[in-house]
Design a protein around this motif. Sequence first.
Motif, PDB file in Angstrom:
ATOM      1  N   PRO A 107       5.495  -0.997  -8.180  1.00  0.00           N
ATOM      2  CA  PRO A 107       4.358  -0.207  -7.818  1.00  0.00           C
ATOM      3  C   PRO A 107       2.874  -1.181  -8.158  1.00  0.00           C
ATOM      4  CG  PRO A 107       4.872   0.327  -9.901  1.00  0.00           C
ATOM      5  CD  PRO A 107       5.638  -0.824  -9.652  1.00  0.00           C
ATOM      6  N   LYS A 108       2.877  -2.280  -8.012  1.00  0.00           N
ATOM      7  CA  LYS A 108       1.688  -3.114  -7.936  1.00  0.00           C
ATOM      8  C   LYS A 108       0.614  -2.700  -6.906  1.00  0.00           C
ATOM      9  CE  LYS A 108       3.991  -7.312  -9.410  1.00  0.00           C
ATOM     10  NZ  LYS A 108       4.561  -8.688  -8.858  1.00  0.00           N
ATOM     11  N   GLY A 109      -0.745  -2.545  -7.487  1.00  0.00           N
ATOM     12  CA  GLY A 109      -2.031  -2.429  -6.535  1.00  0.00           C
ATOM     13  C   GLY A 109      -1.959  -0.975  -6.081  1.00  0.00           C
ATOM     14  N   LEU A 110      -1.270  -0.103  -6.917  1.00  0.00           N
ATOM     15  CA  LEU A 110      -1.501   1.610  -6.516  1.00  0.00           C
ATOM     16  C   LEU A 110      -2.706   1.897  -6.899  1.00  0.00           C
ATOM     17  CD1 LEU A 110       1.621   3.053  -7.613  1.00  0.00           C
ATOM     18  CD2 LEU A 110       0.744   3.301  -5.353  1.00  0.00           C
ATOM     19  N   ALA A 202       2.650  -5.962   4.120  1.00  0.00           N
ATOM     20  CA  ALA A 202       1.021  -5.907   3.950  1.00  0.00           C
ATOM     21  C   ALA A 202       0.782  -6.132   2.454  1.00  0.00           C
ATOM     22  CB  ALA A 202       0.724  -4.520   4.392  1.00  0.00           C
ATOM     23  N   SER A 203      -0.283  -6.661   2.094  1.00  0.00           N
ATOM     24  CA  SER A 203      -0.887  -6.610   0.937  1.00  0.00           C
ATOM     25  C   SER A 203      -1.213  -5.154  -0.022  1.00  0.00           C
ATOM     26  CB  SER A 203      -2.461  -7.307   0.808  1.00  0.00           C
ATOM     27  OG  SER A 203      -3.271  -6.343   1.399  1.00  0.00           O
ATOM     28  N   SER A 281      -8.795  -1.168   7.335  1.00  0.00           N
ATOM     29  CA  SER A 281      -8.301  -2.580   7.584  1.00  0.00           C
ATOM     30  C   SER A 281      -6.777  -2.693   7.338  1.00  0.00           C
ATOM     31  CB  SER A 281      -8.867  -3.891   6.861  1.00  0.00           C
ATOM     32  OG  SER A 281      -8.886  -3.470   5.451  1.00  0.00           O
ATOM     33  N   GLY A 282      -6.531  -1.694   6.378  1.00  0.00           N
ATOM     34  CA  GLY A 282      -4.770  -1.697   6.046  1.00  0.00           C
ATOM     35  C   GLY A 282      -4.043  -1.022   7.093  1.00  0.00           C
TER      36      GLY A 282
END
Length: 371
Positions: A107-110, A202-203, A281-282
Amino acid sequence: MTEPATMMISCIRRYTVCAAVFATSLSTAAAAAATTPRAWLVSKGNAQAVLVGESHTSTPVENDRYFETVVKPGYAVAEVAVMETYFGPDQLQNGAFALGAPCFDDPKGLHTQRLHLALDALIRTTRDSHLDVPNWLEGWEIFPQYLAATLLDTFTTESLGPAYGVAFATGVSFRLRGKGTVSKKTIGLDKLVDRRTHFCNASAADRADFVADKALQVSRLLRLKQSDPSFTSLGNLAGVAGEAINETIRCVDQAMPCAIDQVSPEEQILQDKGWAMHYSSGTFEIMIKQRTRAWVPLIAKTISEHRRSFVIVGALHLPDLRVGKRVEPGLISLLRQEGFSVTRIDGAGDISATFLSPSWFDRVRSALGSL
């Protein structure tokens, strides 16, 4: 309804522009709609295809004379149809994995601030709507992002209820495949597993923006339901949606590509009502860029293998678009890079002289048959 069919409907609602329009309001508006060219002739050698941009929903613009004289005849004579919205067995296979398996790096970047604000807003709107907040939404921070996005889709369908399903109007590609139209081999551009791949590629920041955009759209639709439980007011936006697709079509082959983050007044109205999803952008990365680029090899292969093909996708995939300071090529530019000629079909005369014109083989066969 069968499980694959239910999954297909959920899938369509998840990744297309959400809209609701009543057919009765459209039939009146369609009579006064101006004809707008929305198709391009794609050719290489003897192979030709009609490429159509649609809104995925019925609008007056898409119920005009152009549909009857260009889009519908093009579909009728094509040997094969390639559609963004088609989900056959090949698209739905391995559905449990495609819809539920988290990305390997979750769950990185949540924990972006925008995602926090969006999901907090959805929780408040859900409570204001006197609906139960599901456990996954209460504890969204510990859920993998992709699983949260999938559960959000299910939550949307269940929370908006049957009235939204009744009001939901299907677009051009659905009408072409509908009752009384030509049945032909159809190829879907997206598989469920592909959509998971686009998300996971995606990032972390882009994924968070995508989930936030979805949550904000659901919040707007829930607020709309509070004031309009039958969603009848969305029928009044059919004309606005028609102008929005016109704006997208006008972006094709512009010297200065349209900016994805500078929406028209019409698009802003649709977003405010929950009709259209905001394109951060995402969301652009996951919904437009990755998918458009993934489609090119399949579309090119299909066109090359058949004399006449029909391709229909969401209009936003067609033009080049500016994202910040960079320009992302659309499907038309990408096909040209593959060596295809792509020219707009302005009306019935254009398609009659090209795509609908019988081949030399057709003429010989016809002549032999008359002997």
